[in-house]
Design an enzyme around this catalytic site. Structure first.
Site, PDB file in Angstrom:
ATOM      1  N   GLY B 228      -7.503   4.654  -3.983  1.00  0.00           N
ATOM      2  CA  GLY B 228      -7.949   4.877  -5.480  1.00  0.00           C
ATOM      3  C   GLY B 228      -9.461   5.500  -5.317  1.00  0.00           C
ATOM      4  O   GLY B 228      -9.360   4.381  -4.231  1.00  0.00           O
ATOM      5  N   CYS B 256      -7.552   0.137   1.014  1.00  0.00           N
ATOM      6  CA  CYS B 256      -8.694   0.410   0.918  1.00  0.00           C
ATOM      7  C   CYS B 256      -9.125   0.239  -0.083  1.00  0.00           C
ATOM      8  O   CYS B 256      -9.922  -0.941  -0.621  1.00  0.00           O
ATOM      9  CB  CYS B 256      -8.180   2.173   0.333  1.00  0.00           C
ATOM     10  SG  CYS B 256      -9.910   3.327   0.912  1.00  0.00           S
ATOM     11  N   GLY B 300     -15.719   6.236   0.229  1.00  0.00           N
ATOM     12  CA  GLY B 300     -17.290   5.648   0.528  1.00  0.00           C
ATOM     13  C   GLY B 300     -18.195   5.151   0.300  1.00  0.00           C
ATOM     14  O   GLY B 300     -18.650   5.563   0.311  1.00  0.00           O
ATOM     15  N   HIS B 342      -5.601   3.955   5.743  1.00  0.00           N
ATOM     16  CA  HIS B 342      -4.667   3.667   5.538  1.00  0.00           C
ATOM     17  C   HIS B 342      -3.468   3.695   6.207  1.00  0.00           C
ATOM     18  O   HIS B 342      -3.012   4.201   6.463  1.00  0.00           O
ATOM     19  CB  HIS B 342      -3.969   5.555   4.535  1.00  0.00           C
ATOM     20  CG  HIS B 342      -5.210   5.300   4.028  1.00  0.00           C
ATOM     21  ND1 HIS B 342      -5.103   4.997   2.335  1.00  0.00           N
ATOM     22  CD2 HIS B 342      -6.521   5.707   3.289  1.00  0.00           C
ATOM     23  CE1 HIS B 342      -5.869   5.156   1.228  1.00  0.00           C
ATOM     24  NE2 HIS B 342      -6.685   5.158   2.068  1.00  0.00           N
ATOM     25  N   GLU B 344      -0.432   3.546   5.253  1.00  0.00           N
ATOM     26  CA  GLU B 344       0.901   4.704   5.458  1.00  0.00           C
ATOM     27  C   GLU B 344       0.770   6.012   5.452  1.00  0.00           C
ATOM     28  O   GLU B 344       1.655   7.219   5.888  1.00  0.00           O
ATOM     29  CB  GLU B 344       1.216   5.049   3.787  1.00  0.00           C
ATOM     30  CG  GLU B 344      -0.146   5.970   3.122  1.00  0.00           C
ATOM     31  CD  GLU B 344      -1.662   4.994   3.141  1.00  0.00           C
ATOM     32  OE1 GLU B 344      -2.100   3.966   3.675  1.00  0.00           O
ATOM     33  OE2 GLU B 344      -1.702   6.161   2.592  1.00  0.00           O
TER      34      GLU B 344
END
Lengths: 548, 366
Positions: B228, B256, B300, B342, B344
């Protein structure tokens, strides 16, 4: 896995004389490999029959043999030197074939020399069309329907079975020598005979032609720990049916979605990992059905190839240098990116520019030769251009061809009528890209050109943009040429000479140059840094472009 | 190539101004500037909820070439706040494509700018770090834009996950599947849910602020903490829920933002990175297996390496081969693990899909 310290003295096999399909690329890879091994403290002995190469300079190796590339020469070298390993992956198919021959005669065994980088089984699987097909079938990678034929009669029988159009691909040849399309029955006999004759083992593959499919090439590296990275993805502007060496190629791939690309990446990795013992550079070619995005594996080359030299220059990633290090036992994560010096060699280069390669043919020197392009490579060289757009790169490439072209935007006025042009571009020839542009200038639609050539419409749109700018320029004289238009033209790769010719009225290249200089439209220089500016680069090289 | 030649301006927080041409919607947009080095998968990137609040530079010089379609989505709408490119293409080529990128951005109210020297811009961000920016194609007065830019809040300390999270619970996968996974949605990418469901799990997705009591009503075999946008340190609600989930001693997998939250729930602080990692080519080493993976990244913020290394109950499983940052952790005393990148992908390599298998195995073993 660190370096294998039992490797002390390596024989590198060169690629021999320069012929079509095998030129200075292998001089480049051989030289890089020699340097890469020597910086590890390994003694390098080199054999090549071609003295007109950099790799045979006395300073490149510890010992250089200018001998015919034969098993006898190899024996002589092994007799005279204490060599423990041979690296056959740097000298193209010639070196692989010689290495295989020596292996069959038991030479390597006799002198206690081991092959590094690749083993004979892997060479066999990649080159023997039947073994390749069987392996693909086993791992679930699709190939075009085909049959291996060892005789003329067998070939004829399979051709009837598969139907036309089909392709004849001889085994163990270079640059597609002896290969060709067979569009109808009448052409079959000649094509079959030629193919069988070209193959050193009298074997051809009779394969269904996937005409109109898009063609892609992936350059990969694999280490002994089975880590694999994709160094570069190259898209052929020309669809399947033209040898890659004779195709205009573009990197990175321009018209590939992520889904299609990842499918290609997965299959390439699967193919490379299933090839047995292998550490180094590898090239895999695919055909992609543009409608369904279905893939077909065309071939795999377990060695540094003509395309890897291009990929190295295109990305900044020194494939041959790293491949040599992988052959002596290093794993990718133990090595550094040679351009940034700080990041890992285990990564996949990201490009923030476009590379276009255009082949250079010399049909004018061979009067009467068949200038139609096909499966057998005919170009004698190539140019590579870098730009911040496809239009800039293709124009730069055309300017570098050392023919009369000063860019794609201007190459004489076409004498052909639209209808003739449409017919002309249906057959791939060396000047097709120029004639496509002529047709667009005459108002032929993108759709018509796509239908005639099978080239992806994205590229045709881009060429249309070049035409639009050329037409706009032609409405002006140098004095009233708007600064914005001049700048746009420069960004799309128009050379000063090209602009001068479009403006007519005796405008010279120098005058255009002076005008744009006075307007502050000057070149900027950008780095080829492997990483799209994400990291600071230490040993980059540069290309010029125009920016806002 | 845009179909209009309308000018547009990009102004950075540090006062730098770039001039280009309008693309997408005509208007003004603001957000934190970031860059993505990936060469494919722009539509997946635009719709990735983790990009919410970001103005995105695409380093690749041609973007939009293969148009857009209804399949390559990571959420229903475009999540980036603005788009910056060298050559943004409205003419496209793909059989599966249904529309052009230009129309798509217009329909999603996204302001873009093209004809920008993206390489110079990226080098600037690489040196100066992440900062806010404003793009406009309707206000061409730099001073006005600077004034508007000054009003934009800093990403540091910004809570955005609850904005992009689902409002309602929803389910995926076979309801009779032997495994049930409760997903805490902070902006989950579609393909994460697909990766879980296609491995034979019944998945229920919950809004960001769902309490543990409600999650437990699904009777899950494991908990998934999603990716997110925004600052994880601004999400004490999520950290509290995760602490409670940890007490359940059921398998937990975080990706993440989910990775950062797992760290925070174990007392490890997060920090704002200089300019983040975004792309499809980030090298990661699995130090348990020794195997390397090319990964998709988009973050970030990161977890503080020193704090991880000194933690008794946390083990580092994955490291970044470029900068040695922490890419994966696991708890020693219970079945919980997370990665910064990630697995996925979409877009990106499939190298790390095995992590979903490991999560499934973990639930089966538990």
């Amino acid at each position: 896995m660190p370096k294998d310290n039992s490797i002390k003295s390596v024989l590198i096999i060169g690629s021999g004389p320069i012929i079509i399909g095998q030129a200075c690329e292998f001089d480049y890879s051989g030289s890089q490999a020699a340097r890469s091994l020597r910086e590890e403290g390994i003694k390098v002995i080199l054999i090549n029959s071609n003295p007109a190469t950099i790799m045979t300079d006395p300073m490149m190796a510890d010992k250089v043999y200018l001998l015919p590339l034969t098993v006898e020469s190899i024996e002589q070298i092994l007799e005279e030197n204490d060599i423990d390993s041979v690296l056959p992956t740097m000298g193209g198919q010639t070196a692989l074939n010689l290495c295989k021959e020596a292996d069959e005669l038991g030479v390597w065994k006799k002198y206690n020399v081991r092959l590094i980088g690749v083993d004979v089984a892997a060479i066999d699987t990649a080159e023997d069309r039947d073994k390749f097909r069987q392996l693909m079938f086993k791992i679930g990678v699709k190939v075009a329907p085909s049959h291996v034929a060892n005789s003329f009669l067998e070939g004829k029988e399979y051709a009837q079975e598969i139907g036309f159009p089909l392709v004849i691909r001889p085994s163990f040849t270079l640059g597609g020598t002896g290969g060709g399309f067979v569009h109808k029955k009448e052409e079959l006999d000649e094509a079959l005979q030629r193919g069988l004759k070209a193959s050193p083992i009298h074997e051809v593959l009779v394969e269904k032609a996937v005409l109109g499919w898009k063609e892609y090439e992936l350059e990969l590296l694999r280490d002994q720990n089975d880590n694999v990275v994709i160094i570069c993805t190259v898209e052929n502007l020309d669809p399947m049916g033209i040898h890659t060496g004779d195709s205009i190629t573009v990197a990175p791939a321009m018209t590939l979605s992520d889904k299609a690309f990842q499918d290609m990446r997965n299959q390439a990795m699967l193919m490379m990992r299933s090839l047995g013992n292998f550490a180094g550079g590898c090239n895999v070619q695919f055909a992609l059905n543009p409608e369904t995005e279905e893939l077909i594996a065309v071939e795999i080359n377990p060695r540094v190839s003509r395309s890897s030299a291009l990929a190295s220059k295109a990305t900044g990633y020194p494939i041959a240098k790293i491949a040599a290090k992988l052959a002596i036992g290093y794993s990718l994560d133990e090595l550094k990116n040679q351009i940034t010096k700080t990041t890992s060699a285990y990564f996949e280069p990201a490009l923030d520019y476009v590379i276009v390669k255009v082949p250079r043919w010399n049909f004018d020197k061979f009067k009467g030769s068949n200038d139609t392009l096909g499966l057998q490579m005919k170009s004698v060289g190539e140019v590579m251009a870098i730009g911040r757009s496809f239009t800039e790169a293709i124009q730069k490439a055309c300017q570098s061809l050392e023919n009369e072209a000063v860019g794609l935007g201007y190459y004489g006025k076409s004498m052909m009528k639209s209808e003739d042009l449409i017919e002309y571009i249906k057959v791939p020839k060396w000047d097709r890209i120029f004639r496509i542009k002529d047709a667009l200038m005459q108002g032929v639609t993108v759709k018509t050109i796509v239908q005639a050539t099978g080239i992806d419409r994205w590229f045709i749109y881009q060429i249309q943009e070049i035409c639009r700018i050329e037409k706009e320029i032609s409405h002006h004289s140098l004095e009233n040429l708007p600064a914005e238009l001049l700048k746009e033209a420069k960004k799309h790769g128009f050379s000063d000479e090209q602009i001068a010719r479009i403006l007519h009225s005796n405008t010279t290249e120098d005058e255009v140059y002076e005008r744009r200089k006075s307007l502050g439209i000057t070149r900027v220089y950008k780095m080829v840094d492997t990483c799209s500016a994400e990291f600071e680069a230490k040993t980059p090289y540069f290309y010029s472009s125009f920016e806002n | 190539m845009p179909n209009s030649n309308q000018p547009a301006i990009l102004v950075l927080q540090d006062g730098h101004v770039f001039y280009g041409k309008a693309f997408g919607k005509i208007g003004t947009t603001t957000g934190e500037i970031c860059f993505n080095t990936g060469m494919t998968g722009y539509q997946e990137v635009f719709t990735d909820p983790s990009y919410y609040g970001q103005v995105l530079i695409m380093n690749n010089v041609h973007v939009g070439n293969y148009g857009i379609n209804a399949e390559d989505l990571e959420s229903e709408t475009v999540k980036i706040r603005g788009l910056i490119g060298r050559n943004l293409e409205d003419k496209y080529s793909r059989y599966k494509a249904t529309d052009s990128m230009d129309n798509y951005l217009k329909a999603n109210n996204i302001v873009g700018i093209e004809d920008i020297d993206t390489r110079a811009l990226v080098a600037h961000i690489r040196t100066k770090g992440a900062m806010n920016c404003i793009i406009s194609s309707d206000i061409l007065d730099v001073d006005k834009l600077k004034a508007q830019l000054a009003e934009v809040p800093d990403m540091d300390g910004l809570e955005l996950a609850s904005v992009v999270s689902t409002d309602k619970e929803y389910e995926l996968g076979d309801p009779s599947a032997p495994l049930k996974i409760a997903v805490l949605d902070f902006g989950v990418k579609k393909n994460i849910l697909t990766c879980l469901a296609e491995r034979g799990a019944h998945v229920r997705v919950h809004p960001a602020k769902t309490p543990l009591s409600r999650l437990k009503e699904f009777n899950p075999d494991g908990y998934f903490i999603s990716n997110g946008p925004g600052d994880p340190a601004a999400m004490p609600y999520a950290v509290e829920t995760l602490k409670e989930i940890l007490e359940e001693k059921k398998p937990i997998f975080g990706i993440c933002l989910g990775h950062q939250l797992l760290a925070l729930a174990n007392g490890i602080p997060t920090f704002k990175m200089h300019h983040g990692h975004r792309g499809l080519n980030h090298p990661v080493k699995n130090i348990i297996s020794g195997r390397c993976e090319i990964t998709t990244q988009n973050h970030g913020f990161g977890v503080l390496p020193e704090a991880v290394k000194h933690h008794d109950n946390i083990e580092v499983t994955h490291v970044n081969l470029n900068d040695e940052s922490i890419e994966g952790i696991r708890l020693k005393d219970r079945p919980a693990f997370s990665v910064q990148y990630h697995p996925e992908s979409t877009p990106g390599p499939f190298d790390s899909r095995y992590l979903f298998d490991e999560f499934i195995e973990m639930m089966k073993a538990n």
